[in-house]
Design a protein around this motif. Sequence first.
Motif, PDB file in Angstrom:
ATOM      1  N   UNK A  56       0.862  -1.173   0.000  1.00 36.98           N
ATOM      2  CA  UNK A  56       0.000   0.000   0.000  1.00 36.98           C
ATOM      3  C   UNK A  56       0.902   1.227   0.000  1.00 36.98           C
ATOM      4  N   UNK A  57       0.679   2.122  -0.964  1.00 35.52           N
ATOM      5  CA  UNK A  57       1.485   3.331  -1.093  1.00 35.52           C
ATOM      6  C   UNK A  57       0.558   4.513  -0.860  1.00 35.52           C
ATOM      7  N   UNK A  58       1.005   5.462  -0.026  1.00 36.06           N
ATOM      8  CA  UNK A  58       0.188   6.645   0.271  1.00 36.06           C
ATOM      9  C   UNK A  58       1.070   7.881   0.257  1.00 36.06           C
ATOM     10  N   UNK A  59       0.467   8.996  -0.125  1.00 39.14           N
ATOM     11  CA  UNK A  59       1.163  10.274  -0.123  1.00 39.14           C
ATOM     12  C   UNK A  59       0.262  11.362   0.408  1.00 39.14           C
ATOM     13  N   UNK A  60       0.841  12.504   0.726  1.00 35.23           N
ATOM     14  CA  UNK A  60       0.034  13.609   1.247  1.00 35.23           C
ATOM     15  C   UNK A  60      -0.717  14.326   0.136  1.00 35.23           C
ATOM     16  N   UNK A  61      -0.206  14.238  -1.093  1.00 33.82           N
ATOM     17  CA  UNK A  61      -0.876  14.796  -2.263  1.00 33.82           C
ATOM     18  C   UNK A  61      -0.460  13.967  -3.472  1.00 33.82           C
ATOM     19  N   UNK A  62      -0.930  14.341  -4.642  1.00 39.01           N
ATOM     20  CA  UNK A  62      -0.641  13.539  -5.839  1.00 39.01           C
ATOM     21  C   UNK A  62       0.848  13.514  -6.170  1.00 39.01           C
ATOM     22  N   UNK A  63       1.531  14.640  -6.003  1.00 37.45           N
ATOM     23  CA  UNK A  63       2.970  14.674  -6.291  1.00 37.45           C
ATOM     24  C   UNK A  63       3.725  13.710  -5.380  1.00 37.45           C
ATOM     25  N   UNK A  64       3.399  13.737  -4.089  1.00 41.46           N
ATOM     26  CA  UNK A  64       4.047  12.851  -3.132  1.00 41.46           C
ATOM     27  C   UNK A  64       3.723  11.396  -3.433  1.00 41.46           C
ATOM     28  N   UNK A  91       3.073  10.039  -6.363  1.00 47.24           N
ATOM     29  CA  UNK A  91       3.829   9.626  -7.548  1.00 47.24           C
ATOM     30  C   UNK A  91       5.281   9.331  -7.169  1.00 47.24           C
ATOM     31  N   UNK A  92       5.890  10.181  -6.361  1.00 46.86           N
ATOM     32  CA  UNK A  92       7.282   9.972  -5.927  1.00 46.86           C
ATOM     33  C   UNK A  92       7.404   8.668  -5.152  1.00 46.86           C
ATOM     34  N   UNK A  93       6.490   8.449  -4.213  1.00 46.34           N
ATOM     35  CA  UNK A  93       6.544   7.226  -3.397  1.00 46.34           C
ATOM     36  C   UNK A  93       6.265   5.974  -4.231  1.00 46.34           C
ATOM     37  N   UNK A  94       5.344   6.071  -5.180  1.00 47.47           N
ATOM     38  CA  UNK A  94       5.045   4.919  -6.043  1.00 47.47           C
ATOM     39  C   UNK A  94       6.243   4.589  -6.927  1.00 47.47           C
ATOM     40  N   UNK A  95       6.913   5.594  -7.456  1.00 45.65           N
ATOM     41  CA  UNK A  95       8.098   5.347  -8.281  1.00 45.65           C
ATOM     42  C   UNK A  95       9.241   4.774  -7.446  1.00 45.65           C
ATOM     43  N   UNK A  96       9.381   5.216  -6.195  1.00 48.10           N
ATOM     44  CA  UNK A  96      10.384   4.624  -5.300  1.00 48.10           C
ATOM     45  C   UNK A  96      10.065   3.154  -5.044  1.00 48.10           C
ATOM     46  N   UNK A  97       8.795   2.855  -4.803  1.00 49.05           N
ATOM     47  CA  UNK A  97       8.375   1.462  -4.591  1.00 49.05           C
ATOM     48  C   UNK A  97       8.696   0.612  -5.820  1.00 49.05           C
TER      49      UNK A  97
END
Length: 72
Positions: free
Chosen positions: A36-44, A46-52
């Motif tokens: 499960x990947x979550x961010x504080x906004x869409x930009x965050x 995307x960054x976390x999903x690409x890191x995953x």
Amino acid sequence: MSRRAPVRRRRCPSIAWKGLDAMRAKTRLNCPCGAHVAGVDEDDLVIRAQEHLRESHPGMEYSRDEILFISY
């Protein structure tokens, strides 16, 4: 001719408070691997999903639009 009073439109308090963009933001994603990947906004997100993807799925790359398409 009679004059009509102007029509007052009611605002949804959550939209007025958060803004329309915040209501549409996608901040979560469930990877098919079970992560499960979550961010504080869409930009965050995307960054976390690409890191995953880099860490858990080397060689798989998704664009920002592709990530946001499968997020909620």
